[in-house]
Design a protein around this motif. Structure first.
Motif, short mmCIF file in Angstrom:
data_model
loop_
_atom_site.label_atom_id
_atom_site.label_comp_id
_atom_site.label_asym_id
_atom_site.label_seq_id
_atom_site.Cartn_x
_atom_site.Cartn_y
_atom_site.Cartn_z
N THR A 295 0.85 -1.19 0.00
CA THR A 295 0.00 0.00 0.00
C THR A 295 0.88 1.24 0.00
N VAL A 296 0.66 2.13 -0.96
CA VAL A 296 1.51 3.31 -1.14
C VAL A 296 0.69 4.58 -0.93
N ALA A 297 1.25 5.51 -0.17
CA ALA A 297 0.68 6.85 -0.02
C ALA A 297 1.63 7.85 -0.65
N LEU A 298 1.09 8.97 -1.08
CA LEU A 298 1.88 10.10 -1.56
C LEU A 298 1.62 11.29 -0.66
N SER A 299 2.68 11.98 -0.29
CA SER A 299 2.55 13.14 0.58
C SER A 299 3.59 14.18 0.20
N THR A 300 3.46 15.39 0.76
CA THR A 300 4.34 16.49 0.36
C THR A 300 5.65 16.53 1.13
N ASP A 301 5.66 16.07 2.39
CA ASP A 301 6.81 16.29 3.28
C ASP A 301 7.11 17.78 3.40
N CYS A 302 6.09 18.62 3.37
CA CYS A 302 6.34 20.06 3.38
C CYS A 302 7.18 20.45 4.59
N ASN A 303 8.36 20.99 4.32
CA ASN A 303 9.28 21.43 5.36
C ASN A 303 10.23 22.44 4.75
N PRO A 304 10.88 23.27 5.55
CA PRO A 304 11.67 24.36 4.97
C PRO A 304 13.03 23.94 4.42
N GLY A 305 13.43 22.67 4.62
CA GLY A 305 14.76 22.28 4.21
C GLY A 305 14.81 21.44 2.96
N SER A 306 14.08 20.33 2.93
CA SER A 306 14.27 19.37 1.85
C SER A 306 13.07 19.22 0.93
N SER A 307 11.94 19.85 1.24
CA SER A 307 10.75 19.70 0.39
C SER A 307 9.78 20.83 0.70
N PHE A 308 10.10 22.03 0.25
CA PHE A 308 9.31 23.19 0.65
C PHE A 308 8.15 23.39 -0.33
N THR A 309 7.29 22.39 -0.42
CA THR A 309 6.08 22.48 -1.23
C THR A 309 4.90 21.98 -0.42
N SER A 310 3.78 22.65 -0.58
CA SER A 310 2.52 22.21 0.04
C SER A 310 1.57 21.64 -1.01
N SER A 311 2.07 21.42 -2.23
CA SER A 311 1.22 21.06 -3.36
C SER A 311 1.18 19.56 -3.58
N VAL A 312 0.08 18.91 -3.21
CA VAL A 312 -0.09 17.50 -3.54
C VAL A 312 -0.20 17.29 -5.05
N PRO A 313 -0.89 18.16 -5.81
CA PRO A 313 -0.90 17.97 -7.25
C PRO A 313 0.50 17.93 -7.87
N PHE A 314 1.40 18.73 -7.38
CA PHE A 314 2.78 18.70 -7.85
C PHE A 314 3.40 17.34 -7.58
N CYS A 315 3.17 16.81 -6.38
CA CYS A 315 3.73 15.50 -6.03
C CYS A 315 3.11 14.39 -6.88
N ILE A 316 1.84 14.51 -7.22
CA ILE A 316 1.20 13.54 -8.11
C ILE A 316 1.89 13.56 -9.47
N ALA A 317 2.14 14.74 -10.00
CA ALA A 317 2.80 14.85 -11.30
C ALA A 317 4.20 14.23 -11.27
N LEU A 318 4.94 14.48 -10.20
CA LEU A 318 6.28 13.89 -10.07
C LEU A 318 6.20 12.37 -10.00
N ALA A 319 5.24 11.86 -9.24
CA ALA A 319 5.12 10.41 -9.07
C ALA A 319 4.81 9.72 -10.39
N VAL A 320 3.99 10.36 -11.21
CA VAL A 320 3.64 9.78 -12.51
C VAL A 320 4.82 9.89 -13.47
N ARG A 321 5.46 11.03 -13.49
CA ARG A 321 6.56 11.26 -14.43
C ARG A 321 7.82 10.48 -14.07
N ASP A 322 8.15 10.36 -12.79
CA ASP A 322 9.47 9.87 -12.41
C ASP A 322 9.49 8.66 -11.49
N MET A 323 8.34 8.18 -11.02
CA MET A 323 8.33 7.09 -10.06
C MET A 323 7.55 5.87 -10.53
#
Length: 389
Positions: A295-323
C-alpha cells in the motif's frame, strides 16, 4: 445543516470500487449528495435523489480531498541559502535541520502559529483537506511540547518527533538525548500527540535508538511511524513493519527484504517525491512497491529544508513522471493511500458515510492533475460538506 446535491460532475472519483469502475470507483456524468458533513449518496446524475440545495459544477471532475499524511509545518525561518547552495552542487544531509531548530526556538508562539496557518491555507487552496504535522524543530522539552500544542489546535493528526536529529545541546552525548526524548520530553508531549516518529538515518538515529524511541512512545499510547531509508539503506523500514507502524516514510533505498517486509505487513509506504525533487536525489521506485502489493501513499513532506512544497498535485505529477505510477495510482495514493497511512476510513473517499471532503477540478478528469503539471486546477474545495475555497 441542509443537504446539497453536487451535480453535473464530469468524472467522480469515489475510491470505492463498489460504486464505480476500477480501484478509483469512477462514475461518469455523476452526482453527489452531502448532508450533515458527510456523503449521503453517490452515483449517476440521472439517478440522483432530491436535496435542499443544488450545486452545478459544469462537467468538472470531483475527487476526494487530498490527505497529506506527512508534513513539518511548525517552524520558523527558511533555508533559502541552503537550497541555493545545494542547487549549486552541495549534497543534502540531515544536518541542515539545525538551522530551522535555531529559528524555531527563537520564534514566539504567535509567530509559529501564524506560519502554520499560512501554509495550511496554501495547502487547502490546492485541495488538501486533511493533514498530519510533526514537532521536531524545537528539540527541548518546552519547545517540542509547545509545537504539539499549536499543531493540535489545527489537526488531530499530530506527531511527536523529538527524535528528528540529536539536539545540538547534546551533540557530545547522543545517549543522553535519547534518554530525554524517551523520558521527560515524551511525558510532556504525549498528551498532545497521536503519533510518535523517529528519523532513522545516518546522521540522525540508528536502529537501536529508533527502537527505543518508538517503543517508549507506544508505551504511552502513541502509534509509531518512521522516517525510513531516505538517504541510504538502513533498518528503518523493517523496524517499522516489525512494530506495526502506520507508515514508513520516504522508502527511497529499499532492499528486496524491505519490500517483502512491507508487502507482508500493515505498514503503508509513504513516498515523498518533493524531497527527491528538492535534493536532486534518486527517486523512490513506486512501481516496484505497487507490483509487490504494498500500500503506497503520496505526501508532500512540506518542510523548509528538503521539500518546501505544500502542493499534492505537484507530487502527483512527479510520481507519474518519475516514479512509475499511473495517474490513477497516484491520485489513489494521495487520497485513500494517505488515509490508510493515518489509519482512517472516514476520509480519502467519497462514498456514503464518508466525510464530505472534496475538490472540484477545473478539468473533466482527475488525469489532468498529472497531464497538466503546474497548472492550478483546483477550483473549489469542500470540507465537512461546506465550501471552504
Amino acid at each position: 445543516m441542509s443537504s446539497t446535491l453536487i451535480t453535473r460532475i464530469g468524472t467522480l472519483v469515489t475510491n470505492d470500487p463498489a460504486l464505480g469502475d476500477g480501484p478509483l470507483g469512477l462514475i461518469e456524468d455523476a452526482a453527489l449528495v452531502v448532508d450533515g458533513g458527510t456523503v449521503a449518496w453517490a452515483g449517476r446524475a440521472a439517478d440522483a435523489p432530491d436535496a435542499d440545495e443544488r450545486h452545478d459544477v459544469g462537467g468538472r471532475a470531483v475527487i476526494p480531498g487530498f490527505v497529506d499524511s506527512h508534513s513539518h509545518l511548525v517552524f520558523a525561518g527558511d533555508r533559502t541559502a541552503e537550497f541555493n547552495a545545494r542547487m549549486s552542487g552541495r549534497a543534502y544531509s540531515a544536518g541542515g535541520i539545525r538551522t530551522t531548530v535555531a529559528a524555531t526556538r527563537a520564534a514566539t508562539d504567535d509567530e509559529l502559529e501564524a506560519n502554520l496557518t499560512h501554509y495550511l491555507d496554501e495547502a487547502l487552496r490546492q485541495g488538501t483537506t486533511t493533514f498530519e504535522t510533526k514537532s521536531g524543530y524545537g528539540l527541548t522539552v518546552a519547545d517540542e511540547a509547545r509545537a504539539l500544542r499549536i499543531a493540535a489546535r489545527h489537526t488531530e493528526e499530530v506527531t511527536y518527533l523529538g527524535a528528528h536529529i540529536v539536539s545540538p545541546d547534546f551533540a557530545e552525548d547522543p545517549a543522553a538525548y535519547v534518554a530525554l526524548v524517551t523520558g521527560e520530553m515524551l511525558d510532556a508531549c504525549a498528551p498532545h500527540a497521536r503519533w510518535v516518529d523517529v528519523f532513522c538515518e545516518k546522521g540522525a538515529f540508528d536502529g537501536d535508538q529508533a527502537r527505543a524511541v518508538l517503543t517508549a512512545g507506544m508505551a504511552k499510547g502513541l502509534v509509531p511511524r518512521v522516517h525510513a531509508n531516505q538517504l541510504t539503506y538502513g533498518p528503518g523500514v523493517q523496524l517499522a513493519v516489525e512494530l506495526d507502524a502506520a507508515s514508513a516514510d520516504h522508502c527511497t533505498h529499499l532492499t528486496q527484504a524491505d519490500v517483502d517486509a512491507l508487502a507482508s505487513g500493515n505498514t503503508v509506504a509513504t513516498l515523498l517525491p518533493g524531497a527527491e525533487f528538492s535534493t536532486r536525489a534518486e527517486w523512490p521506485d513506486a512501481r516496484r512497491l505497487l507490483d509487490a502489493g504494498v500500500t503506497v501513499a503520496l505526501s508532500t513532506d512540506c518542510n523548509p529544508g528538503s521539500s518546501f512544497t505544500s502542493s499534492v498535485p505537484f507530487c502527483i505529477a512527479l510520481a507519474v513522471r518519475d516514479m512509475g505510477m499511473t495517474p490513477d495510482e497516484a491520485v489513489w495514493s494521495a487520497t485513500a493511500g494517505g488515509a490508510a497511512a493515518l489509519r482512517r476510513t472516514d476520509i480519502g473517499r467519497l462514498a456514503p458515510g464518508a466525510r464530505a471532503d472534496l475538490a472540484v477540478l477545473d478539468a473533466p478528469s482527475h488525469v489532468h492533475l498529472a497531464y497538466r503539471p503546474g497548472v492550478p486546477l483546483v477550483r473549489e474545495v469542500w470540507r465537512r460538506g461546506a465550501r471552504a475555497v
